[in-house]
Design a protein around this motif. Structure first.
Motif, PDB file in Angstrom:
ATOM      1  N   LYS A 216      -1.382  -1.574   0.643  1.00 57.31           N
ATOM      2  CA  LYS A 216      -1.468  -0.119   0.434  1.00 57.31           C
ATOM      3  C   LYS A 216      -0.077   0.487   0.267  1.00 57.31           C
ATOM      4  O   LYS A 216       0.126   1.366  -0.571  1.00 57.31           O
ATOM      5  N   GLY A 217       0.876   0.032   1.071  1.00 62.15           N
ATOM      6  CA  GLY A 217       2.241   0.531   0.935  1.00 62.15           C
ATOM      7  C   GLY A 217       2.849   0.178  -0.404  1.00 62.15           C
ATOM      8  O   GLY A 217       3.501   1.012  -1.049  1.00 62.15           O
ATOM      9  N   VAL A 218       2.636  -1.060  -0.846  1.00 62.22           N
ATOM     10  CA  VAL A 218       3.145  -1.482  -2.158  1.00 62.22           C
ATOM     11  C   VAL A 218       2.481  -0.658  -3.256  1.00 62.22           C
ATOM     12  O   VAL A 218       3.151  -0.200  -4.196  1.00 62.22           O
ATOM     13  N   ALA A 219       1.176  -0.464  -3.159  1.00 65.51           N
ATOM     14  CA  ALA A 219       0.463   0.325  -4.172  1.00 65.51           C
ATOM     15  C   ALA A 219       0.989   1.757  -4.208  1.00 65.51           C
ATOM     16  O   ALA A 219       1.192   2.322  -5.299  1.00 65.51           O
TER      17      ALA A 219
ATOM     18  N   ASP B  40       3.560  11.804   1.052  1.00 63.13           N
ATOM     19  CA  ASP B  40       2.221  11.404   0.597  1.00 63.13           C
ATOM     20  C   ASP B  40       1.720  10.209   1.399  1.00 63.13           C
ATOM     21  O   ASP B  40       0.559  10.163   1.805  1.00 63.13           O
ATOM     22  N   VAL B  41       2.602   9.253   1.621  1.00 65.62           N
ATOM     23  CA  VAL B  41       2.237   8.058   2.388  1.00 65.62           C
ATOM     24  C   VAL B  41       1.851   8.460   3.807  1.00 65.62           C
ATOM     25  O   VAL B  41       0.809   8.045   4.320  1.00 65.62           O
TER      26      VAL B  41
ATOM     27  N   ALA C   3       2.673  -1.889   8.540  1.00 65.02           N
ATOM     28  CA  ALA C   3       2.696  -2.628   7.276  1.00 65.02           C
ATOM     29  C   ALA C   3       2.718  -1.694   6.064  1.00 65.02           C
ATOM     30  O   ALA C   3       3.298  -2.036   5.037  1.00 65.02           O
ATOM     31  N   VAL C   4       2.104  -0.527   6.174  1.00 68.43           N
ATOM     32  CA  VAL C   4       2.173   0.462   5.086  1.00 68.43           C
ATOM     33  C   VAL C   4       3.635   0.833   4.849  1.00 68.43           C
ATOM     34  O   VAL C   4       4.107   0.854   3.709  1.00 68.43           O
ATOM     35  N   ASP C   5       4.359   1.101   5.930  1.00 69.70           N
ATOM     36  CA  ASP C   5       5.777   1.461   5.799  1.00 69.70           C
ATOM     37  C   ASP C   5       6.594   0.313   5.206  1.00 69.70           C
ATOM     38  O   ASP C   5       7.438   0.530   4.332  1.00 69.70           O
ATOM     39  N   VAL C   6       6.343  -0.899   5.672  1.00 76.21           N
ATOM     40  CA  VAL C   6       7.076  -2.064   5.154  1.00 76.21           C
ATOM     41  C   VAL C   6       6.759  -2.273   3.672  1.00 76.21           C
ATOM     42  O   VAL C   6       7.662  -2.500   2.857  1.00 76.21           O
ATOM     43  N   GLY C   7       5.487  -2.202   3.312  1.00 76.74           N
ATOM     44  CA  GLY C   7       5.089  -2.384   1.915  1.00 76.74           C
ATOM     45  C   GLY C   7       5.656  -1.300   1.014  1.00 76.74           C
ATOM     46  O   GLY C   7       6.108  -1.578  -0.105  1.00 76.74           O
ATOM     47  N   TYR C   8       5.647  -0.076   1.496  1.00 76.33           N
ATOM     48  CA  TYR C   8       6.194   1.036   0.715  1.00 76.33           C
ATOM     49  C   TYR C   8       7.693   0.828   0.490  1.00 76.33           C
ATOM     50  O   TYR C   8       8.185   0.949  -0.639  1.00 76.33           O
TER      51      TYR C   8
ATOM     52  N   LYS D 107      -8.293   1.295  -3.295  1.00 73.31           N
ATOM     53  CA  LYS D 107      -8.841   0.470  -4.389  1.00 73.31           C
ATOM     54  C   LYS D 107      -7.725  -0.240  -5.148  1.00 73.31           C
ATOM     55  O   LYS D 107      -7.862  -1.404  -5.521  1.00 73.31           O
ATOM     56  N   LEU D 108      -6.621   0.452  -5.393  1.00 70.20           N
ATOM     57  CA  LEU D 108      -5.503  -0.171  -6.092  1.00 70.20           C
ATOM     58  C   LEU D 108      -4.930  -1.310  -5.251  1.00 70.20           C
ATOM     59  O   LEU D 108      -4.609  -2.379  -5.774  1.00 70.20           O
ATOM     60  N   ALA D 109      -4.839  -1.109  -3.951  1.00 66.01           N
ATOM     61  CA  ALA D 109      -4.360  -2.174  -3.051  1.00 66.01           C
ATOM     62  C   ALA D 109      -5.291  -3.378  -3.134  1.00 66.01           C
ATOM     63  O   ALA D 109      -4.838  -4.530  -3.133  1.00 66.01           O
ATOM     64  N   TRP D 110      -6.588  -3.120  -3.192  1.00 72.99           N
ATOM     65  CA  TRP D 110      -7.556  -4.210  -3.341  1.00 72.99           C
ATOM     66  C   TRP D 110      -7.298  -4.959  -4.653  1.00 72.99           C
ATOM     67  O   TRP D 110      -7.335  -6.183  -4.694  1.00 72.99           O
ATOM     68  N   ALA D 111      -7.005  -4.210  -5.709  1.00 71.00           N
ATOM     69  CA  ALA D 111      -6.814  -4.815  -7.030  1.00 71.00           C
ATOM     70  C   ALA D 111      -5.539  -5.657  -7.114  1.00 71.00           C
ATOM     71  O   ALA D 111      -5.495  -6.627  -7.867  1.00 71.00           O
ATOM     72  N   ILE D 112      -4.517  -5.314  -6.332  1.00 71.46           N
ATOM     73  CA  ILE D 112      -3.252  -6.056  -6.397  1.00 71.46           C
ATOM     74  C   ILE D 112      -3.074  -6.999  -5.212  1.00 71.46           C
ATOM     75  O   ILE D 112      -2.002  -7.566  -5.029  1.00 71.46           O
ATOM     76  N   ARG D 113      -4.120  -7.208  -4.441  1.00 65.02           N
ATOM     77  CA  ARG D 113      -3.990  -7.991  -3.208  1.00 65.02           C
ATOM     78  C   ARG D 113      -3.530  -9.428  -3.448  1.00 65.02           C
ATOM     79  O   ARG D 113      -2.854 -10.001  -2.606  1.00 65.02           O
ATOM     80  N   SER D 114      -3.864 -10.011  -4.575  1.00 64.11           N
ATOM     81  CA  SER D 114      -3.402 -11.382  -4.814  1.00 64.11           C
ATOM     82  C   SER D 114      -1.877 -11.410  -4.908  1.00 64.11           C
ATOM     83  O   SER D 114      -1.235 -12.331  -4.391  1.00 64.11           O
ATOM     84  N   SER D 115      -1.295 -10.400  -5.522  1.00 64.19           N
ATOM     85  CA  SER D 115       0.170 -10.320  -5.610  1.00 64.19           C
ATOM     86  C   SER D 115       0.790 -10.010  -4.256  1.00 64.19           C
ATOM     87  O   SER D 115       1.792 -10.612  -3.874  1.00 64.19           O
ATOM     88  N   THR D 116       0.216  -9.054  -3.537  1.00 67.42           N
ATOM     89  CA  THR D 116       0.813  -8.663  -2.255  1.00 67.42           C
ATOM     90  C   THR D 116       0.610  -9.743  -1.186  1.00 67.42           C
ATOM     91  O   THR D 116       1.497  -9.962  -0.365  1.00 67.42           O
ATOM     92  N   ASN D 117      -0.532 -10.410  -1.207  1.00 63.19           N
ATOM     93  CA  ASN D 117      -0.752 -11.495  -0.242  1.00 63.19           C
ATOM     94  C   ASN D 117       0.235 -12.640  -0.474  1.00 63.19           C
ATOM     95  O   ASN D 117       0.681 -13.287   0.478  1.00 63.19           O
ATOM     96  N   ALA D 118       0.580 -12.883  -1.739  1.00 65.37           N
ATOM     97  CA  ALA D 118       1.551 -13.934  -2.048  1.00 65.37           C
ATOM     98  C   ALA D 118       2.934 -13.568  -1.510  1.00 65.37           C
ATOM     99  O   ALA D 118       3.717 -14.448  -1.151  1.00 65.37           O
TER     100      ALA D 118
END
Length: 184
Positions: A54-57, A67-68, A107-112, A154-165
């Motif tokens: 979610k933070g990355v998204a 906003d975050v 994790a939201v803060d770290v991802g952002y 939803k966007l976080a769900w869509a990019i989860r393969s990238s963020t999980n990696a």
């Protein structure tokens, strides 16, 4: 009389029958604690990964820090932690919710921060990849300008393969170190 009763009780515990009766209870208590630790581990993994995504998204969509803070923090609900309890019931719902929320908010803060540290082209490519996948699954009602939790979720769900990696290997190392410290 009390001394004799205490002595008899202590002697009874250390008989083969007393020891045999205590072993299953001891094994059950140990396995309950291990199950609680495993439940904590699963909660941490799930909410750290989801929060990071979610933070990355949010960073990829050029959200502001405000906003975050307003839209992505403190979003853990009972429904999201359902099924993550330990079987013995050692962990209370209150503890599970608090643990999940703390992990996700962190994790939201770290991802952002991670997302903002990446080049603009990387963020745009990731956002485009996510939007393409959302459109493929029928989630094409959102625009990149939206500042809603549901959109970033939803966007976080869509990019989860990238963020999980990105975050997965780091989580496994940290949790392995924690297991070694705990002695299991």
């Amino acid at each position: 009389m009390y001394k004799a009763a205490i002595r008899a009780g202590v002697e009874g515990v250390f008989t083969p029958e007393g020891i045999a009766a205590a072993v299953p209870e001891l094994i059950l208590k140990v396995s309950d604690r291990v199950a609680a630790r495993e439940a904590i581990r699963q909660i941490k993994i799930k909410f750290l990964k989801e929060g990071f995504a979610k933070g990355v998204a949010a960073g990829a969509m050029d959200w502001s820090q405000e906003d975050v803070r307003l839209n992505l923090k403190h979003r853990v609900t009972h429904g999201r932690v359902r099924g993550l309890e330990d079987e013995a019931g050692i962990l209370t719902l209150s503890f599970i919710l608090q643990l999940a929320e703390n992990c996700e908010d962190y994790a939201v803060d770290v991802g952002y921060s991670y997302s903002l540290s990446r080049p603009l082209e990387w963020r745009q490519d990731l956002a485009a990849k996510g939007m393409k996948l959302l459109k493929k699954h029928g989630y094409d009602k959102w625009s990149p300008e939206q500042r809603e939790y549901e959109f970033i979720d939803k966007l976080a769900w869509a990019i989860r393969s990238s963020t999980n990696a990105i975050v997965g290997p780091h989580l496994e190392i940290q949790l392995a170190v924690a297991r070694l410290k705990d002695g299991y």
